[in-house]
Design an enzyme around this catalytic site. Structure first.
Site, PDB file in Angstrom:
ATOM      1  CB  SER A 237     -36.626  54.623   2.155  1.00  0.00           C
ATOM      2  OG  SER A 237     -37.251  53.340   2.281  1.00  0.00           O
ATOM      3  CE  LYS A 238     -28.840  54.500   2.446  1.00  0.00           C
ATOM      4  NZ  LYS A 238     -27.492  54.172   1.722  1.00  0.00           N
ATOM      5  NE  ARG A 239     -39.352  50.622   3.847  1.00  0.00           N
ATOM      6  CZ  ARG A 239     -40.371  50.453   2.898  1.00  0.00           C
ATOM      7  NH1 ARG A 239     -41.030  49.445   2.552  1.00  0.00           N
ATOM      8  NH2 ARG A 239     -41.091  51.739   2.709  1.00  0.00           N
TER       9      ARG A 239
END
Ligand code: GLU
Length: 463
Positions: A237-239
């Protein structure tokens, strides 16, 4: 070997890095064998597909350098073709019309679950010999027994018992084909020899093989590449610093850094980490694909980017930084000047955005240069003002005003005046660029030219 591959994105979002890696593998395999690489837009989901995403995917493909052969294929333009294949299957008895409603099918599944069986369609309409009609879909007749076995390029031999499958829908009640049906027709019609895709599709492959067989067609070779995970092993994910390709482009990442990084994330050639595009094309033959999920490591991507910032041919770097320089508002810059600027600052920037920002002090007039107050306070003193003025007199007569010669002249000046570099260089640097950064002084002066160099020294000497 005849190799035809394809990348088949659904335009329901921007190209993300998992998709990009699949596309790169498909492209490389085709280019390695001198074959063809096709791009097919799987836009049958009318609600979620958007033209803006198709445009964005195409732009990202171009940015990555993944050129495709022939025309783009849009699935929505091929509905008649899919229906004609469904018709063939109805004709040869491999498919049948089904009038069961969604609720009825769900009830069948529920009954199967209740007795501990796999939830599946129970074949209710198989032998009813129904014709077309309102609300009727078409189902493929699944063999009663046997195994589907295929040798996956990545995962090795995969074997699925047909009892795991049921009579799948190949054409919905609204006349549109299901994903599996459309993909088989397209892959066959486009002459695809190798289907490489994400392993979220691996469970579809036995179903697609059943469709090939029912049509009497030879199936292609399949390769399912595992997902990319975050550094902690969780879904990416973006994380984790993962972003859509277009975002990396906007951030000023070099496209080849991303290509190199993504290829290595799932393929290897010994311990080698850095590959030119030519090398990749030469080496990537579809073997050594890693069957286990790779972890995304943003630090490694940045490391590769820094490597290519330093080592890309300067002409190429200049070409890539141009849009960012335009964005900074520098106006028209010749290729030669951009190359000069890249040479001055490439070692000091981690991205193209940073690189373009570095150019600012080199492109303004002496009168517009902004000085870092601390640098001025520390380096521009009565003594250094006097030294700078003396140096200016020498530079006025320096000919040619070119980097190598300027280096000799500057070294000579330091020596003749019994100075150390520390006693003049920081002052000159502050005078020329306004702060304690930038490249070699002689390179900076050569880039600025005599007039601008002297104007900057004069301004600093009068601060
Ligand atoms: N359109 C599918 C996707 O975006 C790919 C299908 C395939 O490669 O067979 O996931």
């Amino acid at each position: 070997m005849n190799v035809v591959t394809r990348f088949a994105p659904s335009p329901t979002g921007h190209l993300h890095i998992g998709g990009a890696r699949t596309a790169i593998f498909c492209w490389l395999l085709a280019r390695h064998y001198g074959g063809r690489f096709h791009l097919r837009i799987e836009d049958t989901d009318l609600l979620r597909s958007k033209q803006e995403y198709t445009d964005s995917i195409l732009a990202s493909m171009k940015w990555l350098g993944l050129d495709w052969d022939g025309e783009l294929t849009y699935q929505t333009k091929r509905m008649d073709l899919y229906r004609s294949y469904v018709e063939k299957l109805l004709q040869n008895g491999q498919a049948y019309w089904c009038s069961c409603t969604a609720e009825e099918v769900e009830a069948m599944r529920e009954r199967a679950r209740a007795v501990g069986k796999k939830p599946r369609y129970d074949g209710h309409c198989r032998n009813l010999n129904l014709g077309p009609g309102e609300g009727r879909c078409v189902r493929l007749r699944c063999p009663d027994e046997g195994k589907i076995v295929f040798d996956d390029m990545v995962k090795g031999r995969i074997s699925v018992d047909v009892s795991e499958l049921d009579d799948m829908v190949i054409q919905r009640a609204d006349g549109t084909p299901t994903y599996n049906m459309a993909v088989v027709v397209d892959d066959y019609e486009m002459g695809i020899t190798h289907v490489i895709r994400g392993d979220d599709h691996v469970s579809n492959t036995p179903r697609q093989i059943l469709i090939y067989r029912a049509l009497g067609l030879k199936e292609p070779i399949f390769g399912h590449v595992p997902m990319i995970l975050g550094s902690d092993g969780a879904k990416l994910s973006k994380r984790h610093g993962a972003r859509a390709v277009i975002e990396y482009e906007k951030d000023g990442l070099l496209p080849h850094a991303l290509v190199n990084y993504l290829v290595r994330l799932g393929w290897s050639h010994g311990d080698q980490e850095i590959f030119s595009l030519d090398e990749l094309v030469k080496l990537f033959d579809g073997t050594h694909l890693n069957p286990s999920a790779a972890r995304f490591d943003v630090n490694k991507l940045q490391w590769l980017n820094a490597h290519y910032m330093r080592s890309l041919p300067v002409s190429e770097l200049a070409r890539l930084v141009r849009p960012f320089a335009v964005e900074e508002g520098y106006g028209e810059l010749s290729q030669e000047r951009l190359e000069g600027l890249c040479t001055l600052f490439r070692e000091r920037a981690k991205t193209l955005v940073e690189l373009a920002k570095c150019f600012a002090p080199m492109l303004c007039k002496a009168s517009e240069l902004t000085y870092d107050e601390k640098a001025v306070a520390k380096n521009i003193t009565p003594e250094t003002r006097e030294r700078l003025t003396r140096l200016a007199a020498v530079l006025e007569k320096t000919d040619p005003f070119e980097a190598e010669h300027l280096n000799e002249v500057f070294n000579g000046f330091v020596k003749d005046n019994n100075l150390t570099f520390k006693e003049i260089a920081p002052a000159l640097r502050t005078a020329l660029v306004g702060f304690m950064g930038g490249s070699h002084l002689h390179d900076i002066m050569a880039f600025l030219g005599r007039e601008e160099t002297l104007a900057r020294i004069a301004r600093a000497a009068s601060l």
